[in-house]
Design an enzyme around this catalytic site. Structure first.
Site, mmCIF file in Angstrom:
data_model
loop_
_atom_site.group_PDB
_atom_site.id
_atom_site.type_symbol
_atom_site.label_atom_id
_atom_site.label_comp_id
_atom_site.label_asym_id
_atom_site.label_seq_id
_atom_site.Cartn_x
_atom_site.Cartn_y
_atom_site.Cartn_z
ATOM 1 N N SER A 88 0.830 -1.204 0.000
ATOM 2 C CA SER A 88 0.000 0.000 0.000
ATOM 3 C C SER A 88 0.869 1.260 0.000
ATOM 4 O O SER A 88 1.475 1.592 -1.008
ATOM 5 C CB SER A 88 -0.954 -0.040 1.190
ATOM 6 O OG SER A 88 -1.886 1.017 1.117
ATOM 7 N N HIS A 198 -8.502 0.494 1.889
ATOM 8 C CA HIS A 198 -8.680 -0.376 0.729
ATOM 9 C C HIS A 198 -10.104 -0.924 0.626
ATOM 10 O O HIS A 198 -10.313 -2.060 0.205
ATOM 11 C CB HIS A 198 -7.634 -1.500 0.716
ATOM 12 C CG HIS A 198 -6.245 -0.967 0.626
ATOM 13 N ND1 HIS A 198 -5.729 -0.428 -0.530
ATOM 14 C CD2 HIS A 198 -5.280 -0.825 1.572
ATOM 15 C CE1 HIS A 198 -4.499 0.002 -0.300
ATOM 16 N NE2 HIS A 198 -4.205 -0.207 0.964
#
Length: 314
Positions: A88, A198
């Site tokens: 990420s 997410h």
């Protein structure tokens, strides 16, 4: 050594991270000071602050900077990697290290990205839970059934082939945990995060980031850097779209790591405040693949000795 570099993601941070490196390694200190000038505050001082470093807006620039500072400090002793992979936030660290983003550019972007995610996460509080089990399709099927019933809970992070993090509205995640328990899942661990990263709960942050990145210029990477969103290498042409989708899309870290292994990677090195990704690698990579993490001065010196020995044997 066919090196694959792993770049720590958010959650790896801890108070005092990088302090011994900052005090002892001039090249590391120079990178942190460079970031401080861009951020407008003393980054190492923030990294030492137990309250601030837990906040998304501060943690993200601190982790990105530490990862890049470690590589800068290794300098020419580090061979050109076969590939890079970040979790990420760590993707920005990887893109900076590989030349797709200038370091100053990456720090400025992450300063804003962290702020967007913290603000939106606080306005749309959520929960994330790591679900352990080899049958990840079962987990997805349970969530799909709950979504059809109007529940906001989603697959968020495919960390390994036996760990899938789910996230969403806190009460809906609780319902999912109960449903998964009934379906036979025996081990689940709630994660200490401030938002459901997410997942669609971060849509407003994705919208802000899309606008923020619209005028940025990207370059080709000097070696393949795998995207969590697509599990394929980033390309200059698709970088904007991939990064703007990333915040609300699941991460496919395990699948991307498998493709790094297919390229011939025989050594993984994680750079950042923790060795979490190396632990993931232990679950994904064959036992003969070597695994190292540089998280402090001791591990930095130890890995540098390994690189110097490799150089002497070439």
């Amino acid at each position: 050594m066919k090196l694959g570099i792993l770049f720590s993601g958010q959650g790896a941070q801890n108070a005092g991270m990088g302090l011994d490196l900052y005090q002892a390694v001039p090249a590391y200190k120079a990178t942190v000071d460079q970031a401080s000038n861009i951020l407008g505050y003393d980054l190492q001082e923030v990294a030492n602050d137990d309250v601030k470093i837990k906040q998304t807006a501060y943690a993200q620039p601190a982790i990105l900077t530490m990862s890049n500072a470690i590589l800068n400090a290794l300098g020419d002793t580090l061979p050109t990697p076969v590939a890079g992979l970040g979790l990420s936030l760590g993707e920005y660290s990887a893109l900076s290290a590989s030349g797709a983003l200038d370091f100053d550019q990456a720090v400025a972007i992450i300063k804003d990205r962290g702020m967007y995610m913290q603000t939106v996460g606080e306005a749309n509080p959520g929960k994330m839970v790591a679900v352990m089990g080899n049958d990840q399709q079962l987990i997805v099927d349970v969530l799909t059934t709950l979504q059809a019933d109007g529940k906001q809970v989603y697959p968020a992070n495919y960390n390994t082939f036996a760990q899938l993090v789910i996230g969403g509205v806190a009460s809906d995640v609780d319902i999912a945990v109960a449903a998964l328990t009934e379906a036979g899942i025996q081990r689940m661990v709630e994660l200490p995060v401030s938002g459901a990263f997410h997942t669609p709960l971060l849509t407003d942050a994705a919208t802000q980031l899309t606008k923020r990145l619209s005028d940025e210029t990207f370059k080709e990477t000097n070696y393949p850097v795998y995207s969590n969103t697509t599990s394929e290498p980033f390309t200059k042409e698709a970088m904007f779209e991939t990064l703007t989708e990333q915040i609300i899309s699941p991460t496919y870290f395990a699948q991307a790591m498998k493709k790094m292994l297919d390229l011939g990677v025989d050594t993984f090195l994680e750079v950042g405040p923790s060795d979490t990704l190396i632990k993931f690698a232990k679950k994904i990579a064959p036992k003969d693949v070597k695994r190292y993490a540089i998280t402090d001065l001791e591990s930095f010196n130890a890995f540098k000795e390994i690189l110097l020995a490799e150089g002497e044997n070439v």
